[in-house]
Design a protein around this motif. Structure first.
Motif, PDB file in Angstrom:
ATOM      1  N   ARG A 176     -18.825  15.502 -19.872  1.00 36.88           N
ATOM      2  CA  ARG A 176     -18.708  16.854 -19.340  1.00 36.88           C
ATOM      3  C   ARG A 176     -17.341  17.031 -18.679  1.00 36.88           C
ATOM      4  O   ARG A 176     -16.771  16.071 -18.149  1.00 36.88           O
ATOM      5  N   PRO A 177     -16.807  18.279 -18.649  1.00 37.03           N
ATOM      6  CA  PRO A 177     -15.638  18.546 -17.808  1.00 37.03           C
ATOM      7  C   PRO A 177     -16.060  18.475 -16.340  1.00 37.03           C
ATOM      8  O   PRO A 177     -17.066  19.080 -15.946  1.00 37.03           O
ATOM      9  N   VAL A 178     -15.317  17.719 -15.541  1.00 30.70           N
ATOM     10  CA  VAL A 178     -15.629  17.580 -14.114  1.00 30.70           C
ATOM     11  C   VAL A 178     -14.347  17.800 -13.319  1.00 30.70           C
ATOM     12  O   VAL A 178     -13.292  17.255 -13.654  1.00 30.70           O
ATOM     13  N   GLU A 179     -14.440  18.619 -12.249  1.00 31.20           N
ATOM     14  CA  GLU A 179     -13.272  18.840 -11.398  1.00 31.20           C
ATOM     15  C   GLU A 179     -13.223  17.789 -10.307  1.00 31.20           C
ATOM     16  O   GLU A 179     -14.169  17.645  -9.522  1.00 31.20           O
ATOM     17  N   LEU A 180     -12.122  17.061 -10.256  1.00 31.35           N
ATOM     18  CA  LEU A 180     -11.883  16.110  -9.176  1.00 31.35           C
ATOM     19  C   LEU A 180     -11.076  16.842  -8.105  1.00 31.35           C
ATOM     20  O   LEU A 180     -10.005  17.372  -8.392  1.00 31.35           O
ATOM     21  N   PRO A 181     -11.568  16.896  -6.866  1.00 29.07           N
ATOM     22  CA  PRO A 181     -10.882  17.679  -5.828  1.00 29.07           C
ATOM     23  C   PRO A 181      -9.579  17.012  -5.395  1.00 29.07           C
ATOM     24  O   PRO A 181      -9.363  15.816  -5.592  1.00 29.07           O
ATOM     25  N   ALA A 182      -8.717  17.801  -4.788  1.00 23.54           N
ATOM     26  CA  ALA A 182      -7.487  17.263  -4.205  1.00 23.54           C
ATOM     27  C   ALA A 182      -7.849  16.303  -3.083  1.00 23.54           C
ATOM     28  O   ALA A 182      -8.848  16.490  -2.377  1.00 23.54           O
ATOM     29  N   VAL A 183      -7.040  15.246  -2.925  1.00 20.48           N
ATOM     30  CA  VAL A 183      -7.397  14.217  -1.957  1.00 20.48           C
ATOM     31  C   VAL A 183      -6.155  13.446  -1.535  1.00 20.48           C
ATOM     32  O   VAL A 183      -5.166  13.375  -2.271  1.00 20.48           O
ATOM     33  N   GLU A 184      -6.193  12.914  -0.310  1.00 19.52           N
ATOM     34  CA  GLU A 184      -5.165  11.991   0.180  1.00 19.52           C
ATOM     35  C   GLU A 184      -5.663  10.572  -0.062  1.00 19.52           C
ATOM     36  O   GLU A 184      -6.804  10.241   0.277  1.00 19.52           O
ATOM     37  N   LEU A 185      -4.814   9.719  -0.631  1.00 17.51           N
ATOM     38  CA  LEU A 185      -5.248   8.376  -1.026  1.00 17.51           C
ATOM     39  C   LEU A 185      -4.356   7.296  -0.429  1.00 17.51           C
ATOM     40  O   LEU A 185      -3.144   7.466  -0.326  1.00 17.51           O
ATOM     41  N   VAL A 210       0.840  -1.191   0.000  1.00 15.75           N
ATOM     42  CA  VAL A 210       0.000   0.000   0.000  1.00 15.75           C
ATOM     43  C   VAL A 210       0.879   1.247   0.000  1.00 15.75           C
ATOM     44  O   VAL A 210       1.901   1.301   0.678  1.00 15.75           O
ATOM     45  N   ALA A 211       0.462   2.237  -0.791  1.00 14.26           N
ATOM     46  CA  ALA A 211       1.174   3.517  -0.836  1.00 14.26           C
ATOM     47  C   ALA A 211       0.202   4.634  -0.484  1.00 14.26           C
ATOM     48  O   ALA A 211      -0.978   4.580  -0.838  1.00 14.26           O
ATOM     49  N   LEU A 212       0.688   5.621   0.227  1.00 14.66           N
ATOM     50  CA  LEU A 212      -0.081   6.827   0.509  1.00 14.66           C
ATOM     51  C   LEU A 212       0.422   7.944  -0.380  1.00 14.66           C
ATOM     52  O   LEU A 212       1.634   8.130  -0.518  1.00 14.66           O
ATOM     53  N   ARG A 213      -0.486   8.668  -0.998  1.00 10.55           N
ATOM     54  CA  ARG A 213      -0.049   9.778  -1.846  1.00 10.55           C
ATOM     55  C   ARG A 213      -1.114  10.864  -1.877  1.00 10.55           C
ATOM     56  O   ARG A 213      -2.294  10.618  -1.600  1.00 10.55           O
ATOM     57  N   SER A 214      -0.683  12.042  -2.237  1.00  9.11           N
ATOM     58  CA  SER A 214      -1.579  13.183  -2.388  1.00  9.11           C
ATOM     59  C   SER A 214      -1.915  13.343  -3.858  1.00  9.11           C
ATOM     60  O   SER A 214      -1.023  13.367  -4.712  1.00  9.11           O
ATOM     61  N   GLU A 215      -3.188  13.455  -4.140  1.00  9.71           N
ATOM     62  CA  GLU A 215      -3.650  13.638  -5.523  1.00  9.71           C
ATOM     63  C   GLU A 215      -4.103  15.087  -5.674  1.00  9.71           C
ATOM     64  O   GLU A 215      -5.002  15.548  -4.964  1.00  9.71           O
ATOM     65  N   PRO A 216      -3.497  15.877  -6.582  1.00  7.13           N
ATOM     66  CA  PRO A 216      -3.920  17.276  -6.745  1.00  7.13           C
ATOM     67  C   PRO A 216      -5.280  17.363  -7.446  1.00  7.13           C
ATOM     68  O   PRO A 216      -5.728  16.423  -8.103  1.00  7.13           O
ATOM     69  N   ALA A 217      -5.916  18.493  -7.296  1.00  6.88           N
ATOM     70  CA  ALA A 217      -7.171  18.723  -8.014  1.00  6.88           C
ATOM     71  C   ALA A 217      -6.886  18.761  -9.513  1.00  6.88           C
ATOM     72  O   ALA A 217      -5.824  19.210  -9.951  1.00  6.88           O
TER      73      ALA A 217
END
Length: 268
Positions: A195-204, A117-124
């Protein structure tokens, strides 16, 4: 009139038991050429040997009685072959499900290997997406149609990564929930359902599942256990990123799917 073959003689020639031949007679699958009205003895002809053996093979393949009658009643060899082929396809599908279940059980019963398992930050980011509320039983069909529409809509747009999907918790808990599939592309278009959709920043918290999705629940379970063991809480829909797909290679063992849960750390 010739005497014909007694049921015992017919049994020897066809390698079918007398009991089986009686059962075929009672079910109407293979009636004797004649039955003596006085003794009740059954008599068969040599021409009935091939049909008897065909029935035996079909029953060995668990073809239902109604379908056996259809096959025997088919007027031409092509129709008979198609009826048999349809049953064989169902058997192959059932065999695949059995193999998958066995493989999953072996994984679950073998000593558990800690997942990588890896933890990473995903930008918006803004992606081209299709979203809808879908019943769990309809997800695969919906996904195929939505991805085909996405692929057609983003032709000519620079691709910025592999496709993915978001699946709301209600889809699994209630059998119906929000589903979103997307492709990251430059300048996401608006076309049809796309449609264009914004995916928010998130920790995964992420892990890669290897192979087909038949046993993907095992990988999800191991990811979930890791999240709990590391005092993390799930915050939002599960996410999948399709790194290597059937569109890339027909070899299922080479398919790769990243599973991800949005997480945050629990207070001590």
């Amino acid at each position: 009139m010739t005497r014909g073959l007694t049921i015992g003689e017919f049994a020897q020639l066809t390698h079918l038991s007398v009991r089986t031949l009686r059962r075929y007679h009672d079910s109407g699958l293979l009636e004797p050429d004649r039955v003596d009205p006085v003794s009740g003895y059954r008599y068969y002809t040599s021409a009935q040997i091939p049909p008897a053996q065909v029935i035996h093979r079909l029953r060995e393949l668990d073809v239902p009685l109604a379908e056996v009658r259809q096959i025997l009643a088919a007027e031409d060899s092509g129709a008979r072959a198609e009826l048999v082929a349809g049953h064989l396809r169902r058997l192959e599908a059932e065999l695949d499900r059995t193999r998958t279940a066995v493989a999953s059980l072996r994984q679950l019963l073998s000593p558990s290997v800690p997942p990588e398992v890896a933890l990473r930050s995903e930008p918006a980011r803004v992606v081209a997406a299709v979203t809808d509320v879908v019943a769990q039983d309809d997800v695969l069909a919906w996904y195929s149609a939505a991805m085909a529409e996405l692929d057609a809509a983003v032709v000519g747009h620079e691709r910025l990564g592999p496709p993915g999907g978001h699946y709301a918790n209600e889809l699994f808990s209630d059998g119906r929930g929000s589903v979103l599939v997307y492709r990251p592309v430059a300048d996401p278009p608006e076309r049809g359902r796309v449609r264009p959709v914004e995916l928010p920043a998130v920790e995964l918290a992420t892990v890669v599942h290897h192979g087909a999705h038949d046993d993907i629940d095992v990988t999800y379970g191991r990811l979930g256990a890791w999240v709990v063991d590391h005092a993390l809480a799930v915050d939002g829909p599960v996410r999948e990123t399709y790194l290597v797909t059937p569109a890339d290679t027909p070899d299922a063992s080479a398919w790769r799917t990243e599973l991800a849960w949005p997480v945050f750390r629990l207070a001590p």
